[in-house]
Design a protein around this motif. Structure first.
Motif, PDB file in Angstrom:
ATOM      1  N   MET A   1       0.996  -1.205   0.110  1.00 48.42           N
ATOM      2  CA  MET A   1       0.042  -0.284   0.017  1.00 48.42           C
ATOM      3  C   MET A   1       0.952   1.392   0.212  1.00 48.42           C
ATOM      4  O   MET A   1       1.651   1.135   0.709  1.00 48.42           O
ATOM      5  N   THR A   2       0.680   2.139  -0.388  1.00 49.27           N
ATOM      6  CA  THR A   2       1.519   3.292  -0.749  1.00 49.27           C
ATOM      7  C   THR A   2       0.482   4.545  -0.221  1.00 49.27           C
ATOM      8  O   THR A   2      -0.843   4.888  -0.817  1.00 49.27           O
ATOM      9  N   TYR A   3       0.795   5.372   1.165  1.00 44.23           N
ATOM     10  CA  TYR A   3       0.089   5.864   1.143  1.00 44.23           C
ATOM     11  C   TYR A   3       0.725   7.713   0.914  1.00 44.23           C
ATOM     12  O   TYR A   3       1.953   7.792   1.454  1.00 44.23           O
ATOM     13  N   THR A   4      -0.385   8.992   0.594  1.00 40.17           N
ATOM     14  CA  THR A   4       0.642   9.775   0.640  1.00 40.17           C
ATOM     15  C   THR A   4      -0.275  10.736   1.505  1.00 40.17           C
ATOM     16  O   THR A   4      -0.985  10.996   1.411  1.00 40.17           O
ATOM     17  N   TYR A   5       0.849  11.588   2.075  1.00 44.26           N
ATOM     18  CA  TYR A   5       0.450  12.818   3.239  1.00 44.26           C
ATOM     19  C   TYR A   5       0.790  14.141   2.980  1.00 44.26           C
ATOM     20  O   TYR A   5       2.032  14.700   2.926  1.00 44.26           O
ATOM     21  N   ILE A   6      -0.034  15.174   2.734  1.00 45.64           N
ATOM     22  CA  ILE A   6       0.480  16.575   3.260  1.00 45.64           C
ATOM     23  C   ILE A   6       0.805  17.224   4.001  1.00 45.64           C
ATOM     24  O   ILE A   6      -0.481  17.213   5.216  1.00 45.64           O
ATOM     25  N   PRO A   7       1.750  17.506   4.793  1.00 43.52           N
ATOM     26  CA  PRO A   7       1.755  17.684   5.836  1.00 43.52           C
ATOM     27  C   PRO A   7       1.674  19.408   6.068  1.00 43.52           C
ATOM     28  O   PRO A   7       1.950  20.039   5.543  1.00 43.52           O
ATOM     29  N   ARG A   8       1.376  19.473   7.386  1.00 37.75           N
ATOM     30  CA  ARG A   8       1.479  20.944   7.869  1.00 37.75           C
ATOM     31  C   ARG A   8       1.979  21.612   9.969  1.00 37.75           C
ATOM     32  O   ARG A   8       2.827  20.782  10.606  1.00 37.75           O
ATOM     33  N   GLY A   9       2.645  22.788   9.000  1.00 34.42           N
ATOM     34  CA  GLY A   9       3.520  23.617  10.399  1.00 34.42           C
ATOM     35  C   GLY A   9       4.762  23.110   9.644  1.00 34.42           C
ATOM     36  O   GLY A   9       5.407  23.776  11.385  1.00 34.42           O
ATOM     37  N   VAL A  10       5.094  22.128   8.946  1.00 32.80           N
ATOM     38  CA  VAL A  10       6.480  21.476   8.705  1.00 32.80           C
ATOM     39  C   VAL A  10       6.868  22.904   7.417  1.00 32.80           C
ATOM     40  O   VAL A  10       6.442  22.499   6.531  1.00 32.80           O
TER      41      VAL A  10
ATOM     42  N   SER B   1       6.599  18.819  13.987  1.00 35.03           N
ATOM     43  CA  SER B   1       7.953  18.090  13.305  1.00 35.03           C
ATOM     44  C   SER B   1       7.849  17.800  12.160  1.00 35.03           C
ATOM     45  O   SER B   1       6.701  16.996  11.784  1.00 35.03           O
ATOM     46  N   CYS B   2       8.521  17.328  10.939  1.00 36.61           N
ATOM     47  CA  CYS B   2       8.534  16.009  10.677  1.00 36.61           C
ATOM     48  C   CYS B   2       8.509  14.835  10.781  1.00 36.61           C
ATOM     49  O   CYS B   2       7.346  14.163  10.244  1.00 36.61           O
ATOM     50  N   PRO B   3       9.087  14.884  11.798  1.00 32.53           N
ATOM     51  CA  PRO B   3       8.922  13.161  11.930  1.00 32.53           C
ATOM     52  C   PRO B   3       7.284  13.051  12.748  1.00 32.53           C
ATOM     53  O   PRO B   3       6.785  11.976  12.790  1.00 32.53           O
ATOM     54  N   ASP B   4       7.046  14.223  13.658  1.00 32.81           N
ATOM     55  CA  ASP B   4       5.558  14.088  13.955  1.00 32.81           C
ATOM     56  C   ASP B   4       4.490  14.026  13.621  1.00 32.81           C
ATOM     57  O   ASP B   4       3.495  13.163  13.392  1.00 32.81           O
ATOM     58  N   GLN B   5       4.792  14.655  12.109  1.00 33.63           N
ATOM     59  CA  GLN B   5       3.844  14.446  11.313  1.00 33.63           C
ATOM     60  C   GLN B   5       4.530  13.302  10.514  1.00 33.63           C
ATOM     61  O   GLN B   5       2.887  13.120   9.659  1.00 33.63           O
ATOM     62  N   LEU B   6       5.293  12.593  10.347  1.00 35.38           N
ATOM     63  CA  LEU B   6       5.271  11.274   9.927  1.00 35.38           C
ATOM     64  C   LEU B   6       4.922  10.043  10.200  1.00 35.38           C
ATOM     65  O   LEU B   6       4.042   9.155   9.756  1.00 35.38           O
ATOM     66  N   SER B   7       5.004  10.957  12.246  1.00 37.16           N
ATOM     67  CA  SER B   7       3.644   9.663  12.511  1.00 37.16           C
ATOM     68  C   SER B   7       2.358  10.188  12.118  1.00 37.16           C
ATOM     69  O   SER B   7       1.652   8.697  12.692  1.00 37.16           O
ATOM     70  N   ILE B   8       1.891  10.997  12.437  1.00 38.11           N
ATOM     71  CA  ILE B   8       0.674  11.181  11.827  1.00 38.11           C
ATOM     72  C   ILE B   8       0.428  11.212  10.757  1.00 38.11           C
ATOM     73  O   ILE B   8      -0.666   9.843  10.259  1.00 38.11           O
ATOM     74  N   ALA B   9       0.913  10.706   9.424  1.00 39.57           N
ATOM     75  CA  ALA B   9       1.033   9.968   8.469  1.00 39.57           C
ATOM     76  C   ALA B   9       0.839   8.738   8.206  1.00 39.57           C
ATOM     77  O   ALA B   9       0.468   8.043   8.315  1.00 39.57           O
ATOM     78  N   LEU B  10       1.370   8.039   8.760  1.00 36.62           N
ATOM     79  CA  LEU B  10       1.519   6.507   9.788  1.00 36.62           C
ATOM     80  C   LEU B  10       0.732   5.938  10.613  1.00 36.62           C
ATOM     81  O   LEU B  10       0.155   5.195   9.951  1.00 36.62           O
ATOM     82  N   ARG B  11       0.257   7.259  11.438  1.00 34.60           N
ATOM     83  CA  ARG B  11      -1.439   6.138  11.854  1.00 34.60           C
ATOM     84  C   ARG B  11      -2.369   6.393  10.286  1.00 34.60           C
ATOM     85  O   ARG B  11      -3.162   5.881  11.145  1.00 34.60           O
ATOM     86  N   GLN B  12      -2.312   7.712  10.182  1.00 28.66           N
ATOM     87  CA  GLN B  12      -3.771   7.726   8.914  1.00 28.66           C
ATOM     88  C   GLN B  12      -3.639   6.461   7.852  1.00 28.66           C
ATOM     89  O   GLN B  12      -4.624   6.318   7.625  1.00 28.66           O
ATOM     90  N   ALA B  13      -2.262   5.632   7.359  1.00 29.12           N
ATOM     91  CA  ALA B  13      -2.228   5.269   6.580  1.00 29.12           C
ATOM     92  C   ALA B  13      -3.011   3.802   7.810  1.00 29.12           C
ATOM     93  O   ALA B  13      -3.585   2.831   6.522  1.00 29.12           O
ATOM     94  N   LEU B  14      -2.883   3.606   8.518  1.00 30.34           N
ATOM     95  CA  LEU B  14      -3.351   2.237   9.381  1.00 30.34           C
ATOM     96  C   LEU B  14      -4.518   2.216   9.369  1.00 30.34           C
ATOM     97  O   LEU B  14      -5.029   1.631   8.586  1.00 30.34           O
ATOM     98  N   GLU B  15      -5.126   3.774   9.489  1.00 26.98           N
ATOM     99  CA  GLU B  15      -6.216   3.111   9.048  1.00 26.98           C
ATOM    100  C   GLU B  15      -6.851   3.122   7.964  1.00 26.98           C
ATOM    101  O   GLU B  15      -8.108   2.535   7.853  1.00 26.98           O
ATOM    102  N   SER B  16      -6.041   3.762   6.840  1.00 29.10           N
ATOM    103  CA  SER B  16      -7.136   4.246   5.759  1.00 29.10           C
ATOM    104  C   SER B  16      -6.568   2.990   5.544  1.00 29.10           C
ATOM    105  O   SER B  16      -8.088   1.635   4.979  1.00 29.10           O
ATOM    106  N   GLU B  17      -6.245   1.318   6.238  1.00 29.16           N
ATOM    107  CA  GLU B  17      -5.507   0.325   5.495  1.00 29.16           C
ATOM    108  C   GLU B  17      -7.244  -0.419   6.033  1.00 29.16           C
ATOM    109  O   GLU B  17      -6.959  -1.663   5.699  1.00 29.16           O
ATOM    110  N   GLN B  18      -6.701  -0.331   7.380  1.00 32.39           N
ATOM    111  CA  GLN B  18      -7.680  -0.891   8.010  1.00 32.39           C
ATOM    112  C   GLN B  18      -9.060  -1.018   7.418  1.00 32.39           C
ATOM    113  O   GLN B  18      -9.567  -1.722   7.849  1.00 32.39           O
ATOM    114  N   SER B  19      -9.812   0.622   7.429  1.00 34.83           N
ATOM    115  CA  SER B  19     -11.453   0.363   6.200  1.00 34.83           C
ATOM    116  C   SER B  19     -11.050  -0.161   5.592  1.00 34.83           C
ATOM    117  O   SER B  19     -12.395   0.030   4.844  1.00 34.83           O
ATOM    118  N   TYR B  20     -10.563  -1.716   4.847  1.00 31.86           N
ATOM    119  CA  TYR B  20     -10.116  -1.474   3.546  1.00 31.86           C
ATOM    120  C   TYR B  20     -11.192  -3.241   3.976  1.00 31.86           C
ATOM    121  O   TYR B  20     -10.341  -3.669   4.697  1.00 31.86           O
TER     122      TYR B  20
END
Length: 86
Positions: free
Chosen positions: A1-10, A67-86
């Motif tokens: 699965m590939t997930y794309t995220y647009i970070p905010r505040g970084v 921070s970028c790492p914090d935003q990356l953690s948000i992206a990963l969390r959303q990717a997991l949620e997206s994958e689980q909703s399938y």
């Protein structure tokens, strides 16, 4: 699965993450501190998604509340949620 995220505040503008069987296969980050983000992306390869989230969640950058790492953690969390909703 590939997930794309647009970070905010970084400084980074886009994060693309490839996940397979709850393991991070590849991370690409556009913008931000190039060397640091390449290093983070390399360190994350082969790591469990949940472990990466736990390590990066809540990290700040100077006076910013994120921070970028914090935003990356948000992206990963959303990717997991997206994958689980399938």
């Amino acid at each position: 699965m590939t997930y794309t995220y647009i970070p905010r505040g970084v400084c980074s503008r886009q994060m693309t993450i490839e996940i397979e069987n709850d393991m991070i296969q590849h991370v690409e980050i556009v913008g931000g501190c190039n060397g640091n983000l390449k290093g983070i992306a390399s360190l994350l390869q082969g790591m469990r998604v949940e472990d990466a989230i736990a390590r990066m969640d809540g990290i700040t950058c100077g006076p910013r509340p994120t921070s970028c790492p914090d935003q990356l953690s948000i992206a990963l969390r959303q990717a997991l949620e997206s994958e689980q909703s399938y």
